[in-house]
Write an enzyme that holds these catalytic residues in place. Structure first.
Site, PDB file in Angstrom:
ATOM      1  N   GLU A 294       0.835  -1.216   0.000  1.00 36.92           N
ATOM      2  CA  GLU A 294       0.000   0.000   0.000  1.00 36.92           C
ATOM      3  C   GLU A 294       0.861   1.255   0.000  1.00 36.92           C
ATOM      4  OE1 GLU A 294      -3.035   0.124   3.056  1.00 36.92           O
ATOM      5  OE2 GLU A 294      -4.334  -1.211   1.928  1.00 36.92           O
ATOM      6  N   HIS A 323       9.470 -26.671   0.337  1.00 36.22           N
ATOM      7  CA  HIS A 323       8.861 -27.800  -0.365  1.00 36.22           C
ATOM      8  C   HIS A 323       7.729 -27.345  -1.277  1.00 36.22           C
ATOM      9  CE1 HIS A 323      11.156 -30.525   2.258  1.00 36.22           C
ATOM     10  NE2 HIS A 323      11.049 -29.510   3.094  1.00 36.22           N
ATOM     11  N   LYS A 437     -13.770   0.001  -2.854  1.00 39.14           N
ATOM     12  CA  LYS A 437     -14.650   0.201  -1.687  1.00 39.14           C
ATOM     13  C   LYS A 437     -15.933   0.896  -2.125  1.00 39.14           C
ATOM     14  CE  LYS A 437     -11.506   0.877   2.277  1.00 39.14           C
ATOM     15  NZ  LYS A 437     -11.106   1.844   3.300  1.00 39.14           N
TER      16      LYS A 437
HETATM   17  O1  PA5 Z   1      -3.855   0.890   5.832  1.00 37.05           O
HETATM   18  C1  PA5 Z   1      -4.988   1.306   5.728  1.00 37.05           C
HETATM   19  O2  PA5 Z   1      -5.239   2.520   5.777  1.00 37.05           O
HETATM   20  C2  PA5 Z   1      -6.159   0.362   5.542  1.00 37.05           C
HETATM   21  O3  PA5 Z   1      -5.754  -0.961   5.505  1.00 37.05           O
HETATM   22  C3  PA5 Z   1      -7.162   0.534   6.688  1.00 37.05           C
HETATM   23  O4  PA5 Z   1      -6.537   0.229   7.893  1.00 37.05           O
HETATM   24  C4  PA5 Z   1      -8.374  -0.359   6.486  1.00 37.05           C
HETATM   25  O5  PA5 Z   1      -8.990  -0.068   5.253  1.00 37.05           O
HETATM   26  C5  PA5 Z   1      -9.384  -0.164   7.592  1.00 37.05           C
HETATM   27  O6  PA5 Z   1      -9.829   1.165   7.668  1.00 37.05           O
HETATM   28  P1  PA5 Z   1     -10.633   1.690   8.932  1.00 37.05           P
HETATM   29  O7  PA5 Z   1      -9.702   1.692  10.095  1.00 37.05           O
HETATM   30  O8  PA5 Z   1     -11.109   3.068   8.594  1.00 37.05           O
HETATM   31  O9  PA5 Z   1     -11.777   0.745   9.140  1.00 37.05           O
END
Ligand code: PA5
Length: 468
Positions: A294, A323, A437
């Site tokens: 990310e 393996h 999303k």
């Molecule tokens: O790294 C990130 O920002 C995402 O993985 C969020 O943690 C994830 O989408 C969850 O978001 P939220 O804490 O708003 O539910």
């Protein structure tokens, strides 16, 4: 002897081991130092200016007190359930797997706290099976809903389902006892709900993205409830903070790690395999996958140019994946950089049993410690990879403790920041996560996304001409 340390070893990426084609020459290494060193200072300055808030998490004394106070209140429960996803779950899972025994949930004797479940999906079968099991145990269960926004569809759905169950089974006024919320201090859907219902709550700190939040209440509460020494975890992170703030390239493991990763990416080795030789460390590799993917997978650089960069992080587990994957790793394309996670001293050990009389060829194993075997497997595999000119880094844990896990987490967070600077991208946003999303919300019928729902229509059903 001082604290057990996390050490970063990089000889096995150098030309002297791998040759000129795949190894880093002395001249290239010194170019890397020249390119990377200014970014260390820049990152230190950004941090001073309050722009890299995760860097301050090891020093949150007040927050730690709040986390411990809530942990003390709830740790008498039998089950502690984290509702969250992505950055609100992966760190929790990683800490638990690394620092509590394999049979923690199964064996009461091996547990210092309640059973821990981290539900980070909306799979109906998984959820149904869990709900059937927890149904008769609700009064002995605490749910920690973790979401900065509160609008994340997966977490919100789990939360609504669980709340309805608690209300039906125990009554509405019991909700307050069974739920702890970890969310934004001021705004967002979960904050609104929390204030309305009066849930006990902790803060997701401002300016800390989900994937950098494991050392905040997001990851700390479930760890503290399950008996993990969170002060030691943060002390380890603080110790690594000193190392990764050093402005001399060669003294800074995050800078050298980031530079080596960037070097290989720009030379066609764009897959980064993290391979722990310890079951306990396997979910840290999962946590790292999110952090790396990310943070570094971006379409545009900071100047707005299209770059489409990002090393692909891959998780493997030694010795298991020897393996399964090593055939490819050695003889497939030489497009990977390996980071092996090694443990010098395992906190407990097993002696291998004696060989059957009819199989004297197994005597070689008999009477040895299993720790010796797994470490020989690691060295053997590393040798085999190097034989095929595959570059290998090693992160060595003297021992796996809360302190060294804190060191490791902070090392890789800082590495990610510096790597982002080398790629000249925004490390801290994740614009590409949003469309999927929004599309989900559109498909679920949200009026806010009616236009998007129309655009999705042609893709929402399979074209029968293409079904075999
Ligand atoms: O790294 C990130 O920002 C995402 O993985 C969020 O943690 C994830 O989408 C969850 O978001 P939220 O804490 O708003 O539910």
């Amino acid at each position: 002897m001082g604290n057990p340390q996390v050490k970063f070893y990089y000889k096995n990426v150098m030309e002297e081991v791998l040759g000129k084609e795949h190894g880093i020459t002395k001249a290239q290494f010194s170019e890397l130092a020249t390119k990377t060193e200014p970014f260390i200072t820049e990152l230190n300055n950004q941090r001073k200016a309050g722009k890299v808030r995760y860097r301050d998490l090891p020093y949150q004394t007040e927050t730690v007190k709040q986390v411990k106070a809530i942990a003390d209140e709830v740790k008498g429960c039998e089950n502690f359930v984290v509702l969250g996803i992505g950055g609100s779950a992966l760190g929790n899972i990683a800490l638990q797997t690394a620092l509590n025994p394999y049979m923690y949930n199964i064996d009461d004797k091996q547990r210092k706290g309640p059973r821990l479940f981290v539900l980070d999906n909306v799979d109906p079968l998984q959820m149904k099976s869990f709900l059937d099991w927890i149904d008769g145990r609700l009064d002995k269960t605490v749910f920690n809903v973790v979401s900065k926004s509160g609008r994340t569809a997966e977490t919100a759905s789990q939360f609504m389902t669980v709340c309805e169950m608690i209300e039906k089974k125990l009554g509405k006024n019991k909700l307050k006892d069974q739920v702890v919320a970890t969310t934004d201090l001021k705004s967002g859907t979960l904050r609104k709900i929390t204030d309305t219902y009066g849930f006990r709550n902790l803060e997701v700190p401002d300016g800390v993205g989900g994937r950098f939040s494991v050392l905040s209440p997001v990851g700390l509460l479930s760890a503290a409830v399950c008996g993990i020494d969170i002060s030691d975890l943060l002390a380890g992170a603080a110790e690594m903070d000193k190392k990764v703030s050093k402005t001399v390239f060669l003294e800074n493991p995050a800078a050298v790690n980031a530079a080596i990763n960037w070097h290989y990416y720009t030379r066609g080795k764009n897959i980064s395999v993290m391979m722990p030789y310890s079951y306990g460390l396997k979910d840290l590799a999962d946590w790292y996958r999110q952090l790396w993917a990310e943070s570094l997978g971006k379409a545009k650089d900071l100047n707005g140019n299209e770059v489409f960069v990002g090393p692909t992080p891959v998780k493997a587990l030694g010795a298991t994946d020897q393996h399964s994957q090593v055939q490819l790793y050695r003889e497939g394309p030489n497009d990977k950089l390996f980071t092996l996670l090694a443990v010098d001293e395992f906190s407990s050990d097993v002696t291998i049993g004696k060989a059957p009389q009819v199989a004297p060829e197994l005597d070689i194993l008999s009477g040895n410690k299993m720790s010796k075997l797994i470490n020989c497997e690691r060295t053997g595999t590393e040798y085999a990879l190097l034989f095929n000119k595959r570059p290998c880094l090693t992160v060595l844990f003297d021992k796996v403790t809360p302190n060294t896990i804190g060191q490791f987490i902070y090392l890789f967070e800082a590495t990610t920041s510096i790597a982002g600077m080398l790629f000249n991208i925004n490390t801290y946003d994740q614009p590409a996560v949003e469309l999927g999303k929004d599309a989900t919300l559109a498909l679920m019928g949200s009026k806010d996304y009616a236009e998007l729902a129309e655009k999705i229509k042609p893709f929402a059903q399979m074209d029968s001409n293409f079904i075999i």
